[in-house]
Each structure stands twice: as structure tokens, then as C-alpha cells.
Design a protein around this motif. Structure first.
Motif, short mmCIF file in Angstrom:
data_model
loop_
_atom_site.label_atom_id
_atom_site.label_comp_id
_atom_site.label_asym_id
_atom_site.label_seq_id
_atom_site.Cartn_x
_atom_site.Cartn_y
_atom_site.Cartn_z
N VAL B 166 18.41 13.73 77.17
CA VAL B 166 18.65 15.15 76.90
C VAL B 166 18.61 15.40 75.39
O VAL B 166 17.94 16.32 74.90
CB VAL B 166 20.00 15.61 77.49
CG1 VAL B 166 20.37 17.00 76.99
CG2 VAL B 166 19.94 15.60 79.02
N THR B 167 19.29 14.53 74.63
CA THR B 167 19.37 14.73 73.18
C THR B 167 18.01 14.56 72.51
O THR B 167 17.63 15.35 71.64
CB THR B 167 20.37 13.73 72.55
OG1 THR B 167 21.54 13.70 73.34
CG2 THR B 167 20.72 14.14 71.14
N LEU B 168 17.28 13.54 72.91
CA LEU B 168 15.97 13.35 72.26
C LEU B 168 15.00 14.45 72.69
O LEU B 168 14.16 14.91 71.89
CB LEU B 168 15.42 11.94 72.48
CG LEU B 168 14.79 11.49 73.78
CD1 LEU B 168 13.28 11.69 73.76
CD2 LEU B 168 15.07 10.01 73.99
N GLY B 169 15.16 14.93 73.91
CA GLY B 169 14.35 16.06 74.36
C GLY B 169 14.59 17.30 73.52
O GLY B 169 13.67 18.03 73.18
N LYS B 170 15.85 17.52 73.14
CA LYS B 170 16.19 18.66 72.28
C LYS B 170 15.52 18.52 70.92
O LYS B 170 15.03 19.50 70.35
CB LYS B 170 17.71 18.76 72.10
CG LYS B 170 18.38 19.54 73.19
CD LYS B 170 19.85 19.79 72.83
CE LYS B 170 20.63 20.25 74.04
NZ LYS B 170 21.94 19.59 74.15
N GLY B 171 15.53 17.30 70.41
CA GLY B 171 14.89 17.04 69.11
C GLY B 171 13.42 17.41 69.16
O GLY B 171 12.91 18.10 68.27
N PHE B 172 12.73 16.95 70.18
CA PHE B 172 11.29 17.27 70.31
C PHE B 172 11.09 18.77 70.51
O PHE B 172 10.15 19.35 69.99
CB PHE B 172 10.67 16.49 71.47
CG PHE B 172 10.34 15.06 71.13
CD1 PHE B 172 9.48 14.76 70.09
CD2 PHE B 172 10.89 14.02 71.86
CE1 PHE B 172 9.17 13.45 69.77
CE2 PHE B 172 10.58 12.69 71.55
CZ PHE B 172 9.73 12.41 70.52
N HIS B 173 11.98 19.37 71.28
CA HIS B 173 11.89 20.81 71.52
C HIS B 173 12.01 21.58 70.20
O HIS B 173 11.26 22.53 69.94
CB HIS B 173 13.01 21.23 72.49
CG HIS B 173 12.90 22.64 72.97
ND1 HIS B 173 13.51 23.68 72.32
CD2 HIS B 173 12.24 23.19 74.02
CE1 HIS B 173 13.23 24.81 72.95
NE2 HIS B 173 12.46 24.53 73.99
N ASP B 174 12.92 21.12 69.32
CA ASP B 174 13.08 21.77 68.02
C ASP B 174 11.79 21.74 67.21
O ASP B 174 11.51 22.65 66.44
CB ASP B 174 14.20 21.07 67.21
CG ASP B 174 15.57 21.54 67.66
OD1 ASP B 174 15.63 22.52 68.44
OD2 ASP B 174 16.58 20.92 67.26
N TRP B 175 11.02 20.67 67.37
CA TRP B 175 9.76 20.58 66.65
C TRP B 175 8.65 21.38 67.35
O TRP B 175 8.03 22.23 66.75
CB TRP B 175 9.34 19.11 66.47
CG TRP B 175 7.90 18.97 66.07
CD1 TRP B 175 6.91 18.37 66.79
CD2 TRP B 175 7.27 19.44 64.86
NE1 TRP B 175 5.72 18.45 66.12
CE2 TRP B 175 5.90 19.10 64.93
CE3 TRP B 175 7.74 20.14 63.74
CZ2 TRP B 175 4.99 19.42 63.93
CZ3 TRP B 175 6.83 20.47 62.74
CH2 TRP B 175 5.48 20.09 62.83
N PHE B 176 8.47 21.14 68.63
CA PHE B 176 7.33 21.75 69.32
C PHE B 176 7.51 23.25 69.54
O PHE B 176 6.54 24.00 69.53
CB PHE B 176 7.06 21.06 70.66
CG PHE B 176 6.36 19.75 70.50
CD1 PHE B 176 5.00 19.72 70.21
CD2 PHE B 176 7.04 18.55 70.61
CE1 PHE B 176 4.33 18.51 70.05
CE2 PHE B 176 6.38 17.34 70.44
CZ PHE B 176 5.03 17.32 70.16
N VAL B 177 8.74 23.68 69.74
CA VAL B 177 8.97 25.10 70.00
C VAL B 177 9.53 25.80 68.76
O VAL B 177 9.10 26.88 68.40
CB VAL B 177 9.93 25.28 71.20
CG1 VAL B 177 10.17 26.77 71.46
CG2 VAL B 177 9.33 24.63 72.45
N GLY B 178 10.47 25.12 68.09
CA GLY B 178 11.11 25.76 66.94
C GLY B 178 10.42 25.49 65.61
O GLY B 178 10.76 26.10 64.60
N GLY B 179 9.47 24.53 65.60
CA GLY B 179 8.77 24.21 64.36
C GLY B 179 9.62 23.50 63.32
O GLY B 179 9.26 23.45 62.15
N LYS B 180 10.76 22.95 63.76
CA LYS B 180 11.64 22.26 62.79
C LYS B 180 11.31 20.78 62.76
O LYS B 180 11.51 20.06 63.73
CB LYS B 180 13.11 22.44 63.18
CG LYS B 180 13.61 23.86 62.94
CD LYS B 180 15.12 23.91 63.17
CE LYS B 180 15.51 25.18 63.87
NZ LYS B 180 16.34 25.04 65.03
#
Lengths: 134, 212
Positions: B166-180
Motif C-alpha cells: 500500500v505504501t509503495l503504491g502511494k509513492g508511485f501514485h504521487d509520481w504518476f498522478v501527482g507528478g511528485k
């Protein structure tokens, strides 16, 4: 891949496996890990008042080369001063165990473990002084 | 972006990496420049619809199956093999959260491979994994509760792994969706943690084999 005889010797009869009290001020605990293979290594040293490592213990969960490297290191550092222990390089370990190139990182792990244990010991020694002051 | 290529057989136009020529219907080679996501027609990211992955995998296995090409020429037989190899590799990589995470760190250019050694930036975590290992080591494999103890340890570890995913998925989400970009650093850290835990599970399963 077949392991070298010296690796097997340490793997089958590892020296100095075990733990020491990590809260003992004379004991330094080093913890290192290899993210690529998931190995973990704990190396503990007990340093006497003369600054000599009079005991060393290790616990390694990983491949034969990682176990052999840490076992060998505990043998080598016993009776040495901290500085002498720090002078042990991964090359020395890899040569002694005739590690193949893909296993060199295991010897690096063992070298890092020595440094990590010494760091912990030194931090504790300093912390002991600070603790009484603050 | 899709690249336009020329069909090796009829010289008509094809989209590079599409399986078959729209004109002559002859099999085309896989495009090595496509990543696994693109190859499966999926958006790159950690959150995948595994059902879609399974479906596409099965469909393409059927389309490219070497049995369908036995009576064709050597080039077509080779392309069929290349597609099947590519399919299997992509499926294996994307299906498992650990290898999917490792692969994403590579395709995003965050890091080419996992560092072999790392200074203990997180000693508390190393202590945690050491404790897991010691608990496993202390299970008396000859004791009458051994199988149950191993199973309980496995259940606890699976929960821990789920939390990491869950945590690593959030990290990737921040990059792919949030651009962070910093999301990738979080993802990398937790991918590494998941790898330590996965190796622990491998060891646990080796011990459990004694009971089956």
C-alpha cells in the motif's frame, strides 16, 4: 555454483555466532543489510578498557558467502584494537575466502558491519558522558 | 508515441509493435522500445487491474502461440516465439508487486538496479527484519506446534507485506498522478523493504516444506 572450501568451512562451522547485550556500554552493535538480496548481518564487538576488542559475535541471515564473511571477520577482529579492526578491507575478506565477483558484495557487507559496530560503540562512549551532563 | 514502421512482408505501413500487419495480416516483430505496460496496453503505474493483465495475457498467448505458426516460414515462427517470450516476461514482471515496483523504478529512470549494499540509513528497520528472522529461527521445527507457528508467522508477515505494498503504491501514485518526484524515493525505500520481507517468506516457506 560451488562454494570454495573456506566458505564451506565457515558456513558449516560458523565461529562466534550469537548475541551480546546491546545495552552494555562496552558493546558496539553493527547492523547492515543488502537490499538487493535481502541479507541482514548483525556484528557485535566488546571493547575492553585498553581499547582492544576482546569478544565478537555475529548473526547473519543470508547466503553462505555472507555467513562466511561475517564469521571470518569475528575471528580476525578479536584481539585487535578498534583502529586495526577498521583497517580490514573487503578485499582482504574476499581474497581469503576466494569469493567470486558476484559474491564480492558479501565481503563489502562484512566490512560495513565492522564500521557500523565501531560507530555504535563510539557513539555510546560519547553518549555516556553526555547522558550524565544533560 | 507510436512509431510507424514498414511490414517486413508486404512493405505496407504498420504501427511498430502491433502484432499483425493490417494489410497482409502477417505477424510483426515485437517492438523492443515498448515497455511492458505499453506492450500489454496498460497505463504505466503501480495500480494495475490484474484482471485486465490476465485477460490480455491469455488473449495474446492464443494469438501468438507457436502452434499456429508451425507451417509458416522461419521469420514468422521466430516472431511468434519472440512475442511469447516477451509476453511471459512482461506478465511475470507486472503480476508480482515486488518485481512490478522494481521495474517501475527502472522505467521511470529512478534507478537502473537495486543497490547491492547500503549503509543502514534505517537501522530500526534492519532491527525489525532481524527480529523476524530470529523469531523464525527460534521455531522448534521438531515441536508439535511447529506447523501452526510457521503458519501464524506467515500470516503476520503477509499482513506486513500488504501494508508495504500500500505504501509503495502511494509513492508511485504521487509520481504518476501527482507528478511528485519524491514519491519515487518513497516507492524505492518500500520496494526494498518488501524485498527483505519476501526473502524472509522464501526462507519460511523452505522450512514449511518439511511439513508437506
Amino acid at each position: 555454483m560451488a562454494y570454495n572450501d573456506k566458505v564451506l568451512e565457515h558456513y558449516e562451522k560458523p565461529r562466534n555466532v550469537g548475541s551480546m547485550d546491546k545495552n552494555d556500554l562496552h558493546v558496539g552493535t553493527g547492523m547492515v543489510g543488502a537490499p538487493a538480496c535481502g541479507d541482514v548481518m548483525k556484528l557485535q564487538i566488546r571493547v575492553n578498557d585498553a581499547g582492544v576488542i576482546d569478544d565478537a559475535k555475529f548473526k547473519t541471515f543470508g547466503c553462505g558467502s555472507a555467513i562466511a564473511s561475517s564469521s571470518l571477520v569475528t575471528e580476525w577482529i578479536k584481539g585487535k584494537t578498534i583502529d586495526q579492526a577498521l583497517s580490514i578491507k573487503n578485499k582482504d575478506i574476499a581474497e581469503e575466502l576466494a569469493l567470486p565477483p558476484v559474491k564480492i558484495h558479501c565481503s563489502v557487507l562484512a566490512e560495513d558491519a565492522i564500521r557500523s559496530a565501531v560507530d555504535d560503540y563510539r557513539k555510546k562512549q560519547k553518549g555516556g558522558v553526555n547522558a550524565s551532563g544533560s | 508515441m507510436n512509431r510507424v514502421d514498414v511490414c517486413w512482408s508486404c512493405r505496407g505501413g504498420v504501427v511498430a509493435g502491433e502484432g499483425f500487419c493490417p494489410t497482409c495480416r502477417v505477424i510483426q516483430p515485437p517492438d523492443p522500445r515498448r515497455d511492458h505496460f505499453h506492450y500489454f496496453g496498460l497505463n504505466p503505474g503501480f495500480d494495475l487491474d490484474l484482471g485486465v493483465l490476465d485477460t490480455v495475457y491469455r488473449q495474446r498467448q492464443q494469438q501468438f502461440h507457436p502452434d499456429l505458426f508451425v507451417s509458416r516460414g522461419a521469420t514468422e515462427r521466430r516472431y511468434s516465439m519472440e512475442h511469447v517470450t516477451r509476453l511471459n516476461e512482461g506478465y511475470r514482471t507486472l503480476k508480482d508487486p515486488l518485481t512490478r515496483g522494481e521495474y517501475l523504478l527502472k522505467v521511470t529512470g529512478f534507478r537502473e538496479q537495486t543497490p547491492e549494499n547500503a549503509t543502514p540509513s534505517d537501522p530500526a528497520f534492519l532491527l525489525e527484519i532481524m527480529e523476524w528472522r530470529e523469531t523464525l529461527e527460534e521455531v522448534d521445527l521438531k515441536g508439535k506446534n511447529a506447523a501452526m507457528q510457521l503458519q501464524q508467522l506467515r500470516d503476520r508477515m503477509m499482513e506486513t507485506c500488504d501494508a508495504e505494498v500500500v505504501t509503495l503504491g502511494k509513492g508511485f501514485h504521487d509520481w504518476f498522478v501527482g507528478g511528485k518526484r519524491e514519491g519515487l524515493a518513497v516507492a524505492a525505500q518500500h520496494t526494498d523493504r518488501l524485498r527483505y520481507f519476501t526473502r524472509f517468506l522464501d526462507e519460511l516457506d523452505r522450512k514449511s516444506e518439511l511439513f508437506f
